[in-house]
Design a protein around this motif. Structure first.
Motif, mmCIF file in Angstrom:
data_model
loop_
_atom_site.group_PDB
_atom_site.id
_atom_site.type_symbol
_atom_site.label_atom_id
_atom_site.label_comp_id
_atom_site.label_asym_id
_atom_site.label_seq_id
_atom_site.Cartn_x
_atom_site.Cartn_y
_atom_site.Cartn_z
ATOM 1 N N SER A 1 40.045 45.918 13.661
ATOM 2 C CA SER A 1 39.152 46.022 12.503
ATOM 3 C C SER A 1 39.291 44.830 11.566
ATOM 4 O O SER A 1 38.353 44.485 10.831
ATOM 5 C CB SER A 1 39.438 47.312 11.732
ATOM 6 O OG SER A 1 39.120 48.439 12.519
ATOM 7 N N SER A 2 40.453 44.201 11.588
ATOM 8 C CA SER A 2 40.689 43.081 10.668
ATOM 9 C C SER A 2 40.259 41.741 11.247
ATOM 10 O O SER A 2 40.194 40.746 10.538
ATOM 11 C CB SER A 2 42.181 43.010 10.300
ATOM 12 O OG SER A 2 42.961 42.684 11.436
ATOM 13 N N GLN B 1 37.818 39.033 12.261
ATOM 14 C CA GLN B 1 36.451 38.660 11.914
ATOM 15 C C GLN B 1 35.787 37.831 13.009
ATOM 16 O O GLN B 1 34.611 37.961 13.285
ATOM 17 C CB GLN B 1 36.438 37.861 10.602
ATOM 18 C CG GLN B 1 36.755 38.695 9.372
ATOM 19 C CD GLN B 1 35.672 39.731 9.101
ATOM 20 O OE1 GLN B 1 35.833 40.895 9.424
ATOM 21 N NE2 GLN B 1 34.571 39.310 8.510
ATOM 22 N N SER B 2 36.560 36.941 13.617
ATOM 23 C CA SER B 2 35.989 36.101 14.669
ATOM 24 C C SER B 2 37.101 35.575 15.562
ATOM 25 O O SER B 2 38.272 35.512 15.158
ATOM 26 C CB SER B 2 35.217 34.920 14.060
ATOM 27 O OG SER B 2 36.100 34.077 13.333
ATOM 28 N N GLU C 1 40.201 34.548 13.204
ATOM 29 C CA GLU C 1 39.969 34.618 11.768
ATOM 30 C C GLU C 1 40.069 36.079 11.350
ATOM 31 O O GLU C 1 39.388 36.948 11.899
ATOM 32 C CB GLU C 1 38.583 34.077 11.406
ATOM 33 C CG GLU C 1 38.310 34.113 9.909
ATOM 34 C CD GLU C 1 36.933 33.578 9.568
ATOM 35 O OE1 GLU C 1 36.438 33.889 8.467
ATOM 36 O OE2 GLU C 1 36.363 32.864 10.408
ATOM 37 N N ALA D 1 40.268 39.164 8.219
ATOM 38 C CA ALA D 1 39.821 39.505 6.873
ATOM 39 C C ALA D 1 40.660 40.674 6.388
ATOM 40 O O ALA D 1 40.582 41.778 6.935
ATOM 41 C CB ALA D 1 38.351 39.887 6.863
ATOM 42 N N ASP E 1 34.398 46.473 5.140
ATOM 43 C CA ASP E 1 34.171 46.121 6.544
ATOM 44 C C ASP E 1 32.762 45.571 6.672
ATOM 45 O O ASP E 1 31.829 46.276 7.074
ATOM 46 C CB ASP E 1 34.356 47.353 7.437
ATOM 47 C CG ASP E 1 35.801 47.845 7.405
ATOM 48 O OD1 ASP E 1 36.706 47.020 7.620
ATOM 49 O OD2 ASP E 1 36.016 49.047 7.163
ATOM 50 N N SER E 2 32.609 44.316 6.333
ATOM 51 C CA SER E 2 31.275 43.717 6.274
ATOM 52 C C SER E 2 30.826 43.118 7.600
ATOM 53 O O SER E 2 29.688 42.674 7.723
ATOM 54 C CB SER E 2 31.242 42.632 5.188
ATOM 55 O OG SER E 2 32.231 41.648 5.438
ATOM 56 N N LYS E 3 31.690 43.107 8.596
ATOM 57 C CA LYS E 3 31.337 42.426 9.852
ATOM 58 C C LYS E 3 30.474 43.281 10.772
ATOM 59 O O LYS E 3 29.868 42.775 11.706
ATOM 60 C CB LYS E 3 32.610 42.031 10.598
ATOM 61 C CG LYS E 3 33.365 43.211 11.204
ATOM 62 C CD LYS E 3 34.512 42.753 12.094
ATOM 63 C CE LYS E 3 35.198 43.940 12.768
ATOM 64 N NZ LYS E 3 36.260 43.504 13.681
ATOM 65 N N TYR E 4 30.423 44.601 10.510
ATOM 66 C CA TYR E 4 29.739 45.487 11.441
ATOM 67 C C TYR E 4 28.214 45.387 11.307
ATOM 68 O O TYR E 4 27.685 45.353 10.194
ATOM 69 C CB TYR E 4 30.173 46.938 11.217
ATOM 70 C CG TYR E 4 31.613 47.192 11.596
ATOM 71 C CD1 TYR E 4 31.966 47.383 12.928
ATOM 72 C CD2 TYR E 4 32.603 47.223 10.630
ATOM 73 C CE1 TYR E 4 33.286 47.609 13.289
ATOM 74 C CE2 TYR E 4 33.925 47.446 10.974
ATOM 75 C CZ TYR E 4 34.262 47.635 12.306
ATOM 76 O OH TYR E 4 35.575 47.849 12.652
ATOM 77 N N PRO E 5 27.508 45.389 12.430
ATOM 78 C CA PRO E 5 26.043 45.352 12.380
ATOM 79 C C PRO E 5 25.482 46.715 11.967
ATOM 80 O O PRO E 5 26.199 47.719 11.959
ATOM 81 C CB PRO E 5 25.659 45.023 13.831
ATOM 82 C CG PRO E 5 26.775 45.616 14.639
ATOM 83 C CD PRO E 5 28.023 45.388 13.818
#
Length: 222
Positions: A154-155, A157-158, A167, A169, A174-178
């Motif tokens: 979950s942490s 990012q890329s 990378e 976060a 949790d801003s990475k989820y579509p």
């Protein structure tokens, strides 16, 4: 914090909000039928309804704050409520079962009418016969209840395969989820809630039929 969600997510959240009213309405019916008599199953139903309402309210707040980590954990709790309430339909004497649970017995140690201990795994297997999606979702969510590799993932990012670098976060959002991931977790929560509501409605029908209460023949739409 105000979050701008898509129309699809807002619609799914609206559906969730309506289930609050449905839960309260069923509880009122339950407490009114059969001349307002109370049975042990009523007490379990009240506890399950309270938990469902509380987890639903918390879940919505988590979606608004973009907290997927906790939202998935609370989804697991909602599934747990549905699973354990459904166990009432697997025993010979629902009211005796309810009394055992009220007295502090763990459901996983109580046997169903076929002599099987009603562990979480057994309840998932049984309920998955009607709800095929449940088994895989339940298994995936277990990693969010206990500290596991899911929290590391979950942490992330890329990942750059070429440089073999990551990378991370470290944040409470949790801003990475579509959008599809947010929509999926909300729809699963709605379906888990529907399972509970179907059994709650089944108990209301049963309680409204004195013969059904007497012979323990529980109705279920689940």
């Amino acid at each position: 914090m105000e979050t701008n969600h898509s129309e699809a997510i807002n619609n799914a959240l609206t559906i969730l909000s309506k289930k609050r009213d449905e839960t309260l309405d069923l509880c009122m019916q339950m407490l009114s039928v059969d001349n307002q008599n109370m049975y042990p199953v009523d007490l379990l139903a009240i506890g399950a309804a309270k938990r469902s309402l509380s987890t639903s309210a918390g879940f919505r707040n988590l979606i608004e704050s973009l907290n997927m980590t906790c939202a998935r954990s609370v989804l697991r709790m909602q599934i747990d409520t549905s699973l354990r309430f459904s166990a009432i339909w697997l025993v010979d004497n629902p009211h005796s079962f309810a009394n055992e649970v009220i007295s502090g017995a763990h459901i996983r140690t109580i046997k169903d009418k076929n002599g099987q201990k009603m562990t979480d795994a057994y309840l998932v297997k049984t309920l998955s016969q009607k709800h095929p999606w449940l088994k895989k979702v339940y298994e995936n969510l277990c990693g969010y209840i206990h500290f596991s590799e899911q929290h590391l993932f979950s942490s992330v990012q890329s990942v750059d395969d070429e440089t073999r670098s990551f990378e991370f976060a470290i944040t409470d959002e949790d801003s990475k989820y579509p959008e599809s991931s947010w929509l999926e977790v909300i729809e699963c929560f709605n379906e888990a809630t529907d399972i509970f509501l179907s059994y709650l409605a089944g108990w209301v029908v049963t309680k409204g039929n004195p013969e059904g209460v007497a012979n323990h023949a529980l109705h279920s739409d689940g």
